[in-house]
Design a protein around this motif. Sequence first.
Motif, PDB file in Angstrom:
ATOM      1  N   ASP A  96       0.870  -1.195   0.061  1.00 47.54           N
ATOM      2  CA  ASP A  96      -0.064   0.100  -0.036  1.00 47.54           C
ATOM      3  C   ASP A  96       0.894   1.365   0.053  1.00 47.54           C
ATOM      4  O   ASP A  96       0.414   2.440  -0.679  1.00 47.54           O
ATOM      5  N   ASP A  97       1.901   1.054   0.428  1.00 45.13           N
ATOM      6  CA  ASP A  97       2.926   2.256   0.793  1.00 45.13           C
ATOM      7  C   ASP A  97       3.909   2.452  -0.426  1.00 45.13           C
ATOM      8  O   ASP A  97       4.595   3.332  -0.672  1.00 45.13           O
ATOM      9  N   GLY A  98       3.611   1.708  -1.551  1.00 44.64           N
ATOM     10  CA  GLY A  98       4.304   1.927  -2.822  1.00 44.64           C
ATOM     11  C   GLY A  98       5.576   0.953  -3.059  1.00 44.64           C
ATOM     12  O   GLY A  98       6.638   1.327  -3.432  1.00 44.64           O
ATOM     13  N   TYR A  99       5.714  -0.218  -1.944  1.00 43.34           N
ATOM     14  CA  TYR A  99       6.691  -1.003  -2.303  1.00 43.34           C
ATOM     15  C   TYR A  99       7.158  -1.346  -3.899  1.00 43.34           C
ATOM     16  O   TYR A  99       6.194  -1.931  -4.470  1.00 43.34           O
ATOM     17  N   ASP A 100       8.126  -1.326  -4.284  1.00 38.49           N
ATOM     18  CA  ASP A 100       8.785  -1.534  -5.598  1.00 38.49           C
ATOM     19  C   ASP A 100       9.995  -2.475  -5.709  1.00 38.49           C
ATOM     20  O   ASP A 100      10.622  -2.530  -6.838  1.00 38.49           O
ATOM     21  N   GLY A 101      10.381  -2.936  -4.528  1.00 34.79           N
ATOM     22  CA  GLY A 101      11.403  -4.257  -4.859  1.00 34.79           C
ATOM     23  C   GLY A 101      10.858  -5.630  -5.277  1.00 34.79           C
ATOM     24  O   GLY A 101       9.669  -5.570  -5.823  1.00 34.79           O
ATOM     25  N   SER A 102      11.737  -6.660  -5.147  1.00 38.34           N
ATOM     26  CA  SER A 102      11.216  -8.034  -5.415  1.00 38.34           C
ATOM     27  C   SER A 102      10.529  -8.548  -4.412  1.00 38.34           C
ATOM     28  O   SER A 102      10.664  -8.162  -3.197  1.00 38.34           O
ATOM     29  N   LEU A 103       9.566  -9.234  -4.925  1.00 40.59           N
ATOM     30  CA  LEU A 103       8.790 -10.063  -4.159  1.00 40.59           C
ATOM     31  C   LEU A 103       9.360 -11.317  -3.278  1.00 40.59           C
ATOM     32  O   LEU A 103       9.060 -11.551  -2.316  1.00 40.59           O
ATOM     33  N   ASP A 145      12.467 -10.776  -2.073  1.00 39.29           N
ATOM     34  CA  ASP A 145      13.147  -9.906  -0.891  1.00 39.29           C
ATOM     35  C   ASP A 145      11.968  -9.493   0.088  1.00 39.29           C
ATOM     36  O   ASP A 145      12.216  -9.658   1.307  1.00 39.29           O
ATOM     37  N   LEU A 146      10.830  -9.309  -0.306  1.00 43.94           N
ATOM     38  CA  LEU A 146       9.547  -8.861   0.532  1.00 43.94           C
ATOM     39  C   LEU A 146       9.337 -10.004   1.374  1.00 43.94           C
ATOM     40  O   LEU A 146       9.118 -10.075   2.639  1.00 43.94           O
ATOM     41  N   ALA A 147       9.129 -11.294   0.622  1.00 43.03           N
ATOM     42  CA  ALA A 147       8.872 -12.622   1.336  1.00 43.03           C
ATOM     43  C   ALA A 147       9.926 -12.747   2.414  1.00 43.03           C
ATOM     44  O   ALA A 147       9.794 -13.106   3.601  1.00 43.03           O
ATOM     45  N   ALA A 148      11.282 -12.819   2.119  1.00 42.19           N
ATOM     46  CA  ALA A 148      12.188 -13.206   2.969  1.00 42.19           C
ATOM     47  C   ALA A 148      12.252 -12.210   4.129  1.00 42.19           C
ATOM     48  O   ALA A 148      12.508 -12.594   5.457  1.00 42.19           O
ATOM     49  N   ARG A 149      12.004 -10.919   3.843  1.00 40.66           N
ATOM     50  CA  ARG A 149      11.835  -9.770   5.054  1.00 40.66           C
ATOM     51  C   ARG A 149      11.012 -10.284   6.371  1.00 40.66           C
ATOM     52  O   ARG A 149      11.306 -10.041   7.219  1.00 40.66           O
ATOM     53  N   TYR A 150       9.912 -10.794   5.592  1.00 39.22           N
ATOM     54  CA  TYR A 150       8.837 -11.036   6.650  1.00 39.22           C
ATOM     55  C   TYR A 150       8.789 -12.721   7.052  1.00 39.22           C
ATOM     56  O   TYR A 150       7.530 -13.211   7.379  1.00 39.22           O
ATOM     57  N   GLY A 151       9.687 -13.326   6.936  1.00 43.09           N
ATOM     58  CA  GLY A 151      10.028 -14.686   7.381  1.00 43.09           C
ATOM     59  C   GLY A 151       9.423 -15.721   6.436  1.00 43.09           C
ATOM     60  O   GLY A 151       9.405 -17.014   6.894  1.00 43.09           O
ATOM     61  N   TRP A 152       9.281 -15.412   5.265  1.00 37.25           N
ATOM     62  CA  TRP A 152       9.051 -16.553   4.320  1.00 37.25           C
ATOM     63  C   TRP A 152       9.972 -16.996   3.508  1.00 37.25           C
ATOM     64  O   TRP A 152      10.873 -16.369   3.110  1.00 37.25           O
ATOM     65  N   ASP A 193      10.178 -19.394   1.240  1.00 35.98           N
ATOM     66  CA  ASP A 193       9.788 -19.928  -0.135  1.00 35.98           C
ATOM     67  C   ASP A 193       8.741 -19.007  -0.781  1.00 35.98           C
ATOM     68  O   ASP A 193       7.631 -18.607  -0.024  1.00 35.98           O
ATOM     69  N   GLN A 194       9.015 -18.268  -1.832  1.00 30.03           N
ATOM     70  CA  GLN A 194       8.219 -17.320  -2.270  1.00 30.03           C
ATOM     71  C   GLN A 194       6.922 -17.807  -2.746  1.00 30.03           C
ATOM     72  O   GLN A 194       6.031 -17.277  -2.807  1.00 30.03           O
ATOM     73  N   VAL A 199      -6.206 -11.899  -4.503  1.00 35.31           N
ATOM     74  CA  VAL A 199      -5.215 -11.878  -5.685  1.00 35.31           C
ATOM     75  C   VAL A 199      -3.588 -12.158  -5.391  1.00 35.31           C
ATOM     76  O   VAL A 199      -3.109 -11.757  -4.260  1.00 35.31           O
ATOM     77  N   PRO A 200      -2.733 -12.555  -6.340  1.00 36.59           N
ATOM     78  CA  PRO A 200      -1.528 -12.519  -6.068  1.00 36.59           C
ATOM     79  C   PRO A 200      -0.764 -11.290  -5.692  1.00 36.59           C
ATOM     80  O   PRO A 200      -1.355 -10.302  -5.924  1.00 36.59           O
ATOM     81  N   PRO A 201       0.438 -11.296  -4.706  1.00 38.47           N
ATOM     82  CA  PRO A 201       0.954  -9.944  -4.472  1.00 38.47           C
ATOM     83  C   PRO A 201       1.600  -9.269  -5.471  1.00 38.47           C
ATOM     84  O   PRO A 201       1.396  -7.872  -5.500  1.00 38.47           O
ATOM     85  N   SER A 202       1.799  -9.953  -6.416  1.00 35.86           N
ATOM     86  CA  SER A 202       2.244  -9.018  -7.812  1.00 35.86           C
ATOM     87  C   SER A 202       1.054  -8.470  -8.391  1.00 35.86           C
ATOM     88  O   SER A 202       1.227  -7.046  -8.777  1.00 35.86           O
TER      89      SER A 202
END
Length: 286
Positions: free
Chosen positions: A241-248, A250-257, A259-260, A273-276
């Motif tokens: 919602d805040d406009g994240y434009d990095g890779s999914l 990296d986002l998944a790993a940052r929050y403990g997943w 496996d993407q 819907v998928p995160p993308s």
Amino acid sequence: MTARKNPTGSTSTGAGVLRPHQLARHVDLVRLPCAQSLTPWVENYWMLHWDLPAGTSYCSSTLPHPAHTLSVEKGWVRDGVAALGGPVVVTGVLTRRFDVTLAATGWVLGIKFRPGGFTSLTGADARSLRDTPVSPPSSIPTATVDALAQLGPHLSADACRESADSALENLNCTTDPEYDELLGIVAAMLDDRTLIRVTQVEEHCNIPARRLQRLFAKYIGAPPKWVLARYRIHDVVTELDDGYDGSLADLAARYGWFDQAHFSREFTELIGVPPSAYGLHISHER
């Protein structure tokens, strides 16, 4: 009512309505603080008002939180509530995304309790209320329900807030050490986002597994594993919602997943819907 200092600070994430920029084009949303004496049990109040053109509607989707909501609903009545018998509705912890179609003209005052706050304040059975709206809420005295039922769009936001404070302050409640313990655990989950497994929470809070499970079952009606999982999704949605434009990845790993694919599957099951796709939709709204 025994006034107590809030032992934990915030006990909720900032995530809530999905696609908030889109909602703002259809609905007026205001959040209001409760009286200081109620802060041990109540997170905040919120107020919705809408007046949509004839023949149009809007579907609002909200992330589930580990908290009960007491609402006063006037005008347009959402599905599942019309047959309940009154405008004052208590809704237990929702384990899935909350979708509601809005049409015509409507107004809602919501009281968002802290995790376990409604059970501590009223003695209600959290497990029986899970995923269930109830009206009138039998765990609340009739006088309190009647006072809340008088609220509506004819009153100012401040007048509604003051009346809601007065209605809830009439409830009797004493110090609840188990509830305070639960709030401390929830606060730890929110303050330390590296806690992604229940065993980590047990170690961090020095609490046996069975006691942890019992506290969450009694007050929230959902297990701690579910709460941790919801908070992780909340963090991800807030980033998007805040406009994240990095890779999914990296986002998944940052929050403990780790496996993407697992992350995408879990996100899609809750959000729809998928995160993308969600991130792309948000970028188009801006």
